[in-house]
Design a protein around this motif. Sequence first.
Motif, PDB file in Angstrom:
ATOM      1  N   PRO A 158       0.828  -1.217   0.000  1.00 22.25           N
ATOM      2  CA  PRO A 158       0.000   0.000   0.000  1.00 22.25           C
ATOM      3  C   PRO A 158       0.856   1.258   0.000  1.00 22.25           C
ATOM      4  O   PRO A 158       0.497   2.260  -0.627  1.00 22.25           O
ATOM      5  CB  PRO A 158      -0.781  -0.078   1.316  1.00 22.25           C
ATOM      6  N   GLU A 159       2.006   1.214   0.665  1.00 22.70           N
ATOM      7  CA  GLU A 159       2.825   2.415   0.750  1.00 22.70           C
ATOM      8  C   GLU A 159       3.454   2.760  -0.604  1.00 22.70           C
ATOM      9  O   GLU A 159       3.501   3.925  -0.992  1.00 22.70           O
ATOM     10  CB  GLU A 159       3.908   2.246   1.817  1.00 22.70           C
ATOM     11  N   ARG A 160       3.938   1.740  -1.289  1.00 19.02           N
ATOM     12  CA  ARG A 160       4.529   2.010  -2.602  1.00 19.02           C
ATOM     13  C   ARG A 160       3.468   2.568  -3.559  1.00 19.02           C
ATOM     14  O   ARG A 160       3.729   3.478  -4.342  1.00 19.02           O
ATOM     15  CB  ARG A 160       5.145   0.739  -3.192  1.00 19.02           C
ATOM     16  N   THR A 161       2.275   1.995  -3.479  1.00 19.66           N
ATOM     17  CA  THR A 161       1.174   2.462  -4.322  1.00 19.66           C
ATOM     18  C   THR A 161       0.851   3.927  -4.005  1.00 19.66           C
ATOM     19  O   THR A 161       0.710   4.755  -4.909  1.00 19.66           O
ATOM     20  CB  THR A 161      -0.082   1.603  -4.064  1.00 19.66           C
ATOM     21  N   ALA A 162       0.757   4.225  -2.716  1.00 19.87           N
ATOM     22  CA  ALA A 162       0.423   5.592  -2.297  1.00 19.87           C
ATOM     23  C   ALA A 162       1.528   6.569  -2.698  1.00 19.87           C
ATOM     24  O   ALA A 162       1.263   7.699  -3.101  1.00 19.87           O
ATOM     25  CB  ALA A 162       0.206   5.630  -0.792  1.00 19.87           C
ATOM     26  N   GLN A 163       2.764   6.112  -2.609  1.00 22.06           N
ATOM     27  CA  GLN A 163       3.889   6.972  -2.994  1.00 22.06           C
ATOM     28  C   GLN A 163       3.824   7.316  -4.477  1.00 22.06           C
ATOM     29  O   GLN A 163       4.042   8.462  -4.880  1.00 22.06           O
ATOM     30  CB  GLN A 163       5.213   6.259  -2.672  1.00 22.06           C
ATOM     31  N   LEU A 164       3.502   6.315  -5.273  1.00 23.19           N
ATOM     32  CA  LEU A 164       3.393   6.549  -6.718  1.00 23.19           C
ATOM     33  C   LEU A 164       2.299   7.579  -7.012  1.00 23.19           C
ATOM     34  O   LEU A 164       2.507   8.530  -7.769  1.00 23.19           O
ATOM     35  CB  LEU A 164       3.091   5.229  -7.440  1.00 23.19           C
ATOM     36  N   ILE A 165       1.157   7.393  -6.382  1.00 19.52           N
ATOM     37  CA  ILE A 165       0.038   8.327  -6.610  1.00 19.52           C
ATOM     38  C   ILE A 165       0.436   9.746  -6.172  1.00 19.52           C
ATOM     39  O   ILE A 165       0.210  10.716  -6.895  1.00 19.52           O
ATOM     40  CB  ILE A 165      -1.227   7.844  -5.856  1.00 19.52           C
ATOM     41  N   THR A 166       1.050   9.846  -5.006  1.00 25.57           N
ATOM     42  CA  THR A 166       1.469  11.156  -4.495  1.00 25.57           C
ATOM     43  C   THR A 166       2.475  11.815  -5.449  1.00 25.57           C
ATOM     44  O   THR A 166       2.411  13.015  -5.702  1.00 25.57           O
ATOM     45  CB  THR A 166       2.119  10.989  -3.095  1.00 25.57           C
ATOM     46  N   ILE A 192      -3.526   7.711 -13.491  1.00 26.06           N
ATOM     47  CA  ILE A 192      -3.651   6.968 -12.226  1.00 26.06           C
ATOM     48  C   ILE A 192      -4.773   5.936 -12.353  1.00 26.06           C
ATOM     49  O   ILE A 192      -4.634   4.792 -11.917  1.00 26.06           O
ATOM     50  CB  ILE A 192      -3.906   7.924 -11.031  1.00 26.06           C
ATOM     51  N   ASP A 193      -5.864   6.327 -12.981  1.00 30.67           N
ATOM     52  CA  ASP A 193      -6.966   5.386 -13.192  1.00 30.67           C
ATOM     53  C   ASP A 193      -6.522   4.181 -14.008  1.00 30.67           C
ATOM     54  O   ASP A 193      -6.756   3.046 -13.626  1.00 30.67           O
ATOM     55  CB  ASP A 193      -8.119   6.083 -13.949  1.00 30.67           C
ATOM     56  N   GLU A 194      -5.881   4.474 -15.128  1.00 26.89           N
ATOM     57  CA  GLU A 194      -5.532   3.370 -16.041  1.00 26.89           C
ATOM     58  C   GLU A 194      -4.476   2.454 -15.445  1.00 26.89           C
ATOM     59  O   GLU A 194      -4.600   1.235 -15.509  1.00 26.89           O
ATOM     60  CB  GLU A 194      -5.035   3.929 -17.388  1.00 26.89           C
ATOM     61  N   PHE A 195      -3.412   3.060 -14.878  1.00 20.89           N
ATOM     62  CA  PHE A 195      -2.277   2.226 -14.482  1.00 20.89           C
ATOM     63  C   PHE A 195      -2.297   1.802 -13.024  1.00 20.89           C
ATOM     64  O   PHE A 195      -1.743   0.776 -12.675  1.00 20.89           O
ATOM     65  CB  PHE A 195      -0.959   2.939 -14.804  1.00 20.89           C
ATOM     66  N   VAL A 196      -2.919   2.606 -12.170  1.00 18.21           N
ATOM     67  CA  VAL A 196      -2.886   2.230 -10.754  1.00 18.21           C
ATOM     68  C   VAL A 196      -4.230   1.641 -10.316  1.00 18.21           C
ATOM     69  O   VAL A 196      -4.315   0.461  -9.975  1.00 18.21           O
ATOM     70  CB  VAL A 196      -2.470   3.417  -9.858  1.00 18.21           C
ATOM     71  N   VAL A 197      -5.283   2.438 -10.380  1.00 16.00           N
ATOM     72  CA  VAL A 197      -6.560   1.991  -9.827  1.00 16.00           C
ATOM     73  C   VAL A 197      -7.071   0.745 -10.554  1.00 16.00           C
ATOM     74  O   VAL A 197      -7.439  -0.243  -9.918  1.00 16.00           O
ATOM     75  CB  VAL A 197      -7.607   3.127  -9.838  1.00 16.00           C
ATOM     76  N   ASP A 198      -7.053   0.763 -11.888  1.00 17.97           N
ATOM     77  CA  ASP A 198      -7.539  -0.401 -12.625  1.00 17.97           C
ATOM     78  C   ASP A 198      -6.757  -1.664 -12.288  1.00 17.97           C
ATOM     79  O   ASP A 198      -7.311  -2.761 -12.240  1.00 17.97           O
ATOM     80  CB  ASP A 198      -7.464  -0.157 -14.147  1.00 17.97           C
ATOM     81  N   SER A 199      -5.455  -1.492 -12.052  1.00 19.40           N
ATOM     82  CA  SER A 199      -4.639  -2.677 -11.744  1.00 19.40           C
ATOM     83  C   SER A 199      -4.905  -3.155 -10.317  1.00 19.40           C
ATOM     84  O   SER A 199      -4.646  -4.307  -9.972  1.00 19.40           O
ATOM     85  CB  SER A 199      -3.151  -2.371 -11.929  1.00 19.40           C
ATOM     86  N   LEU A 200      -5.409  -2.269  -9.476  1.00 24.28           N
ATOM     87  CA  LEU A 200      -5.692  -2.652  -8.082  1.00 24.28           C
ATOM     88  C   LEU A 200      -7.009  -3.425  -7.975  1.00 24.28           C
ATOM     89  O   LEU A 200      -7.142  -4.336  -7.167  1.00 24.28           O
ATOM     90  CB  LEU A 200      -5.801  -1.409  -7.192  1.00 24.28           C
ATOM     91  N   ILE A 201      -7.962  -2.996  -8.798  1.00 22.37           N
ATOM     92  CA  ILE A 201      -9.317  -3.557  -8.633  1.00 22.37           C
ATOM     93  C   ILE A 201      -9.355  -5.034  -8.995  1.00 22.37           C
ATOM     94  O   ILE A 201      -8.928  -5.452 -10.067  1.00 22.37           O
ATOM     95  CB  ILE A 201     -10.345  -2.757  -9.474  1.00 22.37           C
TER      96      ILE A 201
ATOM     97  N   GLN B 190      10.982   0.970  -9.115  1.00 22.78           N
ATOM     98  CA  GLN B 190      10.146  -0.168  -8.707  1.00 22.78           C
ATOM     99  C   GLN B 190       8.670   0.075  -8.991  1.00 22.78           C
ATOM    100  O   GLN B 190       7.959  -0.812  -9.459  1.00 22.78           O
ATOM    101  CB  GLN B 190      10.342  -0.463  -7.220  1.00 22.78           C
ATOM    102  N   ALA B 191       8.211   1.286  -8.691  1.00 18.34           N
ATOM    103  CA  ALA B 191       6.794   1.602  -8.915  1.00 18.34           C
ATOM    104  C   ALA B 191       6.467   1.587 -10.411  1.00 18.34           C
ATOM    105  O   ALA B 191       5.427   1.068 -10.823  1.00 18.34           O
ATOM    106  CB  ALA B 191       6.447   2.951  -8.302  1.00 18.34           C
ATOM    107  N   ILE B 192       7.372   2.144 -11.215  1.00 19.19           N
ATOM    108  CA  ILE B 192       7.133   2.137 -12.668  1.00 19.19           C
ATOM    109  C   ILE B 192       7.117   0.684 -13.166  1.00 19.19           C
ATOM    110  O   ILE B 192       6.288   0.309 -13.987  1.00 19.19           O
ATOM    111  CB  ILE B 192       8.208   2.971 -13.415  1.00 19.19           C
ATOM    112  N   ASP B 193       8.026  -0.127 -12.647  1.00 23.32           N
ATOM    113  CA  ASP B 193       8.047  -1.543 -13.036  1.00 23.32           C
ATOM    114  C   ASP B 193       6.728  -2.234 -12.700  1.00 23.32           C
ATOM    115  O   ASP B 193       6.136  -2.894 -13.541  1.00 23.32           O
ATOM    116  CB  ASP B 193       9.176  -2.277 -12.293  1.00 23.32           C
ATOM    117  N   GLU B 194       6.305  -2.055 -11.447  1.00 25.87           N
ATOM    118  CA  GLU B 194       5.115  -2.781 -11.001  1.00 25.87           C
ATOM    119  C   GLU B 194       3.847  -2.298 -11.708  1.00 25.87           C
ATOM    120  O   GLU B 194       3.051  -3.106 -12.164  1.00 25.87           O
ATOM    121  CB  GLU B 194       4.931  -2.640  -9.478  1.00 25.87           C
ATOM    122  N   PHE B 195       3.689  -0.978 -11.780  1.00 25.24           N
ATOM    123  CA  PHE B 195       2.403  -0.477 -12.265  1.00 25.24           C
ATOM    124  C   PHE B 195       2.376  -0.168 -13.755  1.00 25.24           C
ATOM    125  O   PHE B 195       1.332  -0.220 -14.378  1.00 25.24           O
ATOM    126  CB  PHE B 195       1.974   0.754 -11.464  1.00 25.24           C
TER     127      PHE B 195
END
Lengths: 204, 204
Positions: A158-166, A192-201, B190-195
Amino acid sequence: MSELEQRGVPEETRTEIMEATFRAVSEHGYAGLRMRDIGEEMEKTRQIIHYHYDGKYDLLANFLEYIIEQYEGSVEVERDVPPCEELDIRIRQCLFGPGFEEFDHWERMKVYHELFTHAQNDERHREIFDEHHRRLRDSITQVVAEGIERGDFRDTDPERTAQLITDVIHAARERKLSLGHDDAPEEAVQAIDEFVVDSLIVDE
Amino acid sequence: MSELEQRGVPEETRTEIMEATFRAVSEHGYAGLRMRDIGEEMEKTRQIIHYHYDGKYDLLANFLEYIIEQYEGSVEVERDVPPCEELDIRIRQCLFGPGFEEFDHWERMKVYHELFTHAQNDERHREIFDEHHRRLRDSITQVVAEGIERGDFRDTDPERTAQLITDVIHAARERKLSLGHDDAPEEAVQAIDEFVVDSLIVDE
């Protein structure tokens, strides 16, 4: 209670000084700012600044806390909102800002980002920004962690994800401000929607 | 041929003036910089600066082009490298920089990011940065587009993908510089790799 309230600067006086500082920094930039420039933006006598603040440096560190408080205080999310929706609300608030009366979001952000860069050379500013940054990131970390716990999101850090979004939010604001890319905040939401949120759901 | 070559400033002289400017900005910051500070960093007489540049503003705009040239010229990727690998090489070069003799990557980046923020108030700097930003993003767009064409990557908007990557790189550098987050560049990789990269790669 913040450092400023402990000092006993009356709320109204503090707001007047801080808003005058905003206008002065906005007009003159941070680097060349003089106490006199702030005084000229005030209705009351500028002696009141010297009474409450121990010089320009002290005033500006407190000013930075003021900007940050305004943003942090403004983010409100209703209870029981699903993590996915809460994430979107928080991201949009960071990018598009709450409404302010006198100065708009981007005028405030311009000052914020100018001070952020100056934190390269200023230990106290760096600490204030770093704490703010941590709170901002942690608020997103929490939402992601909750989503994982509920099974809405896949298992990830969760922290890495949040860091990326921030990071994406920060960069989009800078692009709009420094390069004039007015679409940057909207592009950030989409990316963020395409690469982060969609990949989380997690697909049902 | 760049604007500077057209001016006929001899290469060696130009390099000496530009490196002196680097040291001076690094030491005094951008905002309070005086021509005299640059002169003090030079072995030759500072009259040579006035001979070639039309004042501080002209010198600094050219200085910005110099920083950018150094970075753009330094990114080399061999031919026939698969898109996935080329993406990684380019991202790492942006984040960790090429080797420089006198000043290291982060000293240069500190100056770069300070000037980037100042571009909020400076149309000419903004144009120079914007062009550089476009070239940087386009070089990543191309790699993504090639990956899609080869069938290595899923079908997506190459420009949006490249913009996201460019934004994350920018923000990670700022975090390291302004907040002292020394792990930020590695976290960005790492974040770019993962997401991003993992989501692009088409499973065999």
